[in-house]
Enzyme design. Structure first.
Site, PDB file in Angstrom:
ATOM      1  N   ARG A 150      50.497  45.463  56.245  1.00  0.00           N
ATOM      2  CA  ARG A 150      51.319  44.754  55.275  1.00  0.00           C
ATOM      3  C   ARG A 150      52.410  45.681  54.744  1.00  0.00           C
ATOM      4  O   ARG A 150      52.168  46.857  54.469  1.00  0.00           O
ATOM      5  CB  ARG A 150      50.470  44.245  54.106  1.00  0.00           C
TER       6      ARG A 150
ATOM      7  N   GLU B 154      60.423  41.782  54.223  1.00  0.00           N
ATOM      8  CA  GLU B 154      60.688  41.326  55.592  1.00  0.00           C
ATOM      9  C   GLU B 154      61.056  39.850  55.699  1.00  0.00           C
ATOM     10  O   GLU B 154      61.680  39.439  56.679  1.00  0.00           O
ATOM     11  CB  GLU B 154      59.477  41.599  56.470  1.00  0.00           C
TER      12      GLU B 154
ATOM     13  N   HIS C 152      57.203  42.144  62.816  1.00  0.00           N
ATOM     14  CA  HIS C 152      55.889  41.546  62.535  1.00  0.00           C
ATOM     15  C   HIS C 152      55.374  40.790  63.764  1.00  0.00           C
ATOM     16  O   HIS C 152      54.889  39.656  63.659  1.00  0.00           O
ATOM     17  CB  HIS C 152      55.952  40.608  61.322  1.00  0.00           C
TER      18      HIS C 152
END
Length: 332
Positions: free
Chosen positions: A235, A264, A296
């Site tokens: 994270r 993000e 991601h």
């Protein structure tokens, strides 16, 4: 029985189609847009909602879902930190997640990116693009000579440990909740400070909680070996990005591989070609040869997407039929 699925990507549709064929008794509606206040009314008349997004599930959205009679919500991901928990509790919502859609997918990319950093791949790619075929000065390091510190030894952390061991690295771990088998092997250190002091590579595999917000900050970096490598495939909020930049500038950190970033949602999974990204911190990291950024995508494999769809939909069906699910999330 009716389930509505929000934020369904094109690459997920084949897996939804497979699930629907296996469950012909369930009526499923696929919605490509994220769940918002503007489209929550589409859930009226449905028994459950299957969702995926980094954007917050606000109190307003959750209350409207409950008002529409939808109390069963299944997340197609692991993290529940973007749920308004007080509303979940107050409205008696059933929440499930996908706790392990593919630990190997995430572990494999973290090791892959580390190997690129150690073998100076980004620098050689730049040189080769200019037809510069010289070796020096970009000499590599070997993973088998290094100590890897794994923070978080759950499913993903353990998958990473197995891979690192396969390369011959020494592996140490830290976790508040220790794995019995790893403890027998004597792998754990007692404190994060011990891990920082011993590890050449530090890889994060923990959830985003208040207690570990910016756990890698200036103080943590100061306790690390000079020239440490940082891997974050968990994270974005686990790292203070500005402090990471300072550690990179000083050489305290030799390189970083990041699949997450604390802001993000404004950048990742968007086509920003030709546009100016006004996040100076992100661009500082993005433009460094010793920082590898992926948007991601560590989870993004066929196996993982299949599991995200099938596990979440199975859990939603369980909620509707029994009021419970194998992957139900409890909020104390």
């Amino acid at each position: 029985m009716k389930i509505i699925a929000y934020a369904v990507r094109d690459d997920e549709r084949p897996f939804f189609d497979t699930w629907m064929k296996e469950n012909p008794d369930v009526e499923v509606k696929l919605v490509p847009e994220l769940l918002t206040e503007d489209n929550v009314d589409l859930a009226k008349g449905f028994d459950g909602a299957d969702v995926y997004q980094q954007k917050d599930y606000t109190a307003e959205v959750l209350n409207k879902l409950a008002d529409e009679g939808v109390k069963n919500i299944s997340l197609r991901n692991v993290g529940v930190d973007n749920l308004d928990v007080p509303t979940v509790k107050a409205r008696g919502l059933n929440i499930s997640n996908v706790p392990a859609y593919s630990p190997n997918a995430i572990a494999e990319l973290s090791v892959t990116q580390l190997m690129q950093l150690l073998r100076q791949t980004p620098l050689f790619n730049k040189k080769l693009a200019k037809q510069d075929f010289r070796w020096a000065p970009d000499i590599a390091k070997e993973l088998n000579t290094m100590t890897v510190g794994v923070i978080g030894t759950g499913r993903i952390g353990r998958a990473a440990i197995d891979i690192f061991k396969g390369f011959g690295a020494k592996v140490i771990g830290y976790d508040v909740y220790r794995n019995a088998e790893l403890e027998k092997e004597g792998m754990y250190v007692d404190t994060l400070d011990e891990l920082y002091a011993q590890a050449d590579v530090i890889t994060l595999h923990v959830p985003a909680l208040k207690d570990n917000y910016h756990m890698l900050n200036a103080d943590a970096f100061s306790k690390m070996k000079d020239g440490a490598y940082i891997l974050n495939f968990a994270r974005g909020t686990l790292i203070d990005s500005e402090d990471l930049i300072k550690a990179l500038d000083s050489g305290k950190v030799a390189g970083a591989a990041l699949d997450t970033y604390e802001y993000e949602t404004k950048i990742f999974n968007k086509d920003l070609e030709g546009q100016t990204i006004d996040d100076k911190v992100f661009m500082n990291l993005f433009n460094r040869d010793n920082v590898l950024i992926t948007p991601h995508t560590a989870f993004y494999t066929e196996t993982a997407v299949h599991n995200m769809v099938h596990v979440s939909m199975n859990s939603n069906k369980q909620f509707i039929e029994t009021g419970k699910a194998d992957t139900q999330v409890k909020f104390d």
